[in-house]
Design a protein around this motif. Structure first.
Motif, mmCIF file in Angstrom:
data_model
loop_
_atom_site.group_PDB
_atom_site.id
_atom_site.type_symbol
_atom_site.label_atom_id
_atom_site.label_comp_id
_atom_site.label_asym_id
_atom_site.label_seq_id
_atom_site.Cartn_x
_atom_site.Cartn_y
_atom_site.Cartn_z
ATOM 1 N N TYR A 206 0.796 -1.228 0.000
ATOM 2 C CA TYR A 206 0.000 0.000 0.000
ATOM 3 C C TYR A 206 0.829 1.279 0.000
ATOM 4 C CZ TYR A 206 -3.842 -3.184 1.068
ATOM 5 O OH TYR A 206 -4.772 -4.194 1.017
ATOM 6 N N GLY A 207 2.153 1.148 -0.065
ATOM 7 C CA GLY A 207 2.998 2.333 -0.152
ATOM 8 C C GLY A 207 3.007 3.188 1.093
ATOM 9 N N ARG A 208 2.774 2.572 2.256
ATOM 10 C CA ARG A 208 2.745 3.331 3.503
ATOM 11 C C ARG A 208 4.166 3.507 4.064
ATOM 12 N NH1 ARG A 208 -2.595 3.501 5.399
ATOM 13 N NH2 ARG A 208 -3.886 3.533 3.520
ATOM 14 N N ARG A 209 4.300 4.478 4.941
ATOM 15 C CA ARG A 209 5.607 4.799 5.528
ATOM 16 C C ARG A 209 5.774 4.053 6.849
ATOM 17 N NH1 ARG A 209 7.872 8.451 9.239
ATOM 18 N NH2 ARG A 209 9.954 9.216 8.630
ATOM 19 N N HIS A 210 6.611 3.020 6.835
ATOM 20 C CA HIS A 210 6.866 2.242 8.044
ATOM 21 C C HIS A 210 8.319 1.782 8.066
ATOM 22 C CE1 HIS A 210 2.761 1.988 9.502
ATOM 23 N NE2 HIS A 210 2.361 1.710 8.272
ATOM 24 N N ILE A 211 8.825 1.572 9.261
ATOM 25 C CA ILE A 211 10.142 0.960 9.420
ATOM 26 C C ILE A 211 10.001 -0.527 9.111
ATOM 27 C CG2 ILE A 211 11.921 0.338 11.094
ATOM 28 C CD1 ILE A 211 11.199 2.936 12.603
ATOM 29 N N VAL A 212 10.736 -1.000 8.109
ATOM 30 C CA VAL A 212 10.692 -2.412 7.723
ATOM 31 C C VAL A 212 12.091 -2.982 7.940
ATOM 32 C CG1 VAL A 212 10.149 -4.061 5.905
ATOM 33 C CG2 VAL A 212 8.918 -1.881 6.004
ATOM 34 N N LEU A 213 12.239 -3.739 9.004
ATOM 35 C CA LEU A 213 13.558 -4.237 9.396
ATOM 36 C C LEU A 213 13.608 -5.756 9.302
ATOM 37 C CD1 LEU A 213 14.710 -2.199 12.549
ATOM 38 C CD2 LEU A 213 15.824 -2.308 10.315
#
Length: 285
Positions: A124-131
């Protein structure tokens, strides 16, 4: 950001869950499958799942055992049960559509912080920290100047990732995918291809002379002779059968009876196998 994202635009692999028409369900299935499993092994199983169950509701209509059967030899088959449970919740609580919001994703069975962030970002193109492991390794080397990140994700790593995350949602989503791909293709665990890295000139670890890891020993993943191997053999027999399997047939898969019994008990406790009267066993229904 631009150096890494531009590199990604040129070198990113053409993976089915990244294509514009993939959809959030394809992304979610891929994220469950890719946990501790390489892309090459996931690709054929992912394609089979999406062909058989193109929507969460399609999977939810099947028994959990069919999910375990279709999981094949990807390993860690509890992921199949969790994905089935998530699909059921999506069908029952979200109108059959994978939720957009991080909090709603996180509330799904079997979905943790990483998976919720990854689906929200990649689908969905959301802004999240993806670790994930790859991103953590890139940040450990480029920013912190060490060869490997800690064994478990730390608050300091999340602060670093948050500080690096672009403010713009679309750019943040591209950044998340790009840093993950950089770790997978260039900044590898054993043999980093620093000559192909777009940020090699800014890499703290490389500028320090690529010092060897001096932290806690990294966790290995042995397989031969372990309970995991025995569990895999037991499940292979059950997956291949269209009906209940006698215990005598399961007894043939491993020579050591105590370990074999322990592995079977573990499968039952995990909900991957159902015991029946008459010393019969089957996948869950």
């Amino acid at each position: 950001h631009d150096l890494v994202i531009d590199w990604f635009d040129e070198h990113a692999r053409d993976l089915p869950w990244r294509r514009p028409d993939a959809g959030a369900w394809s992304v979610m299935v891929s994220e469950f499958m890719l946990q501790q499993t390489p892309v090459s092994r996931v690709l054929p199983v992912h394609a089979e799942w999406l062909a058989r169950w193109p929507r969460p509701a399609d999977l939810a209509e099947e028994s959990p055992g069919e999910a375990v059967r279709a999981w094949g030899r990807l390993g860690y088959p509890r992921r199949a049960l969790r994905l089935h449970a998530a699909a059921t919740a999506i069908a029952q609580q979200h109108g059959g559509e994978v939720p957009h919001e991080h909090a709603e994703l996180l509330a799904l069975p079997g979905v943790g912080e990483y998976t919720a962030a990854a689906v929200a970002s990649f689908a969905y193109g959301r802004r999240h920290i993806v670790l994930d492991t790859n991103v953590r390794r890139v940040f450990a080397r480029v920013v912190t100047g060490v060869e490997y990140p800690p064994n478990a994700t730390t608050a300091a790593e999340r602060r670093t990732a948050g500080a690096l995350l672009p403010a713009d949602e679309e750019t943040a989503a591209r950044w998340a995918a790009a840093t993950m791909e950089l770790g997978a293709l260039v900044c590898g665990a054993r043999s980093p291809a620093c000559g192909a890295c777009p940020v090699a000139g800014r890499c703290a670890w490389r500028l320090a002379g690529s010092p060897a890891h001096d932290g806690p020993a990294r966790k290995g993943q042995s397989y031969a002779g372990t309970d995991r191997q025995v569990r895999g053999r037991l499940l292979a027999v059950l997956r291949a059968s269209t009906g209940p399997v006698p215990k005598a047939a399961l007894d043939t898969v491993w020579h050591e009876p105590v370990q074999r019994a322990r592995a079977l008990d573990g499968l039952v406790a995990d909900g991957l196998v159902e015991p029946l009267d008459g010393d019969l066993f089957r996948l869950p229904v």
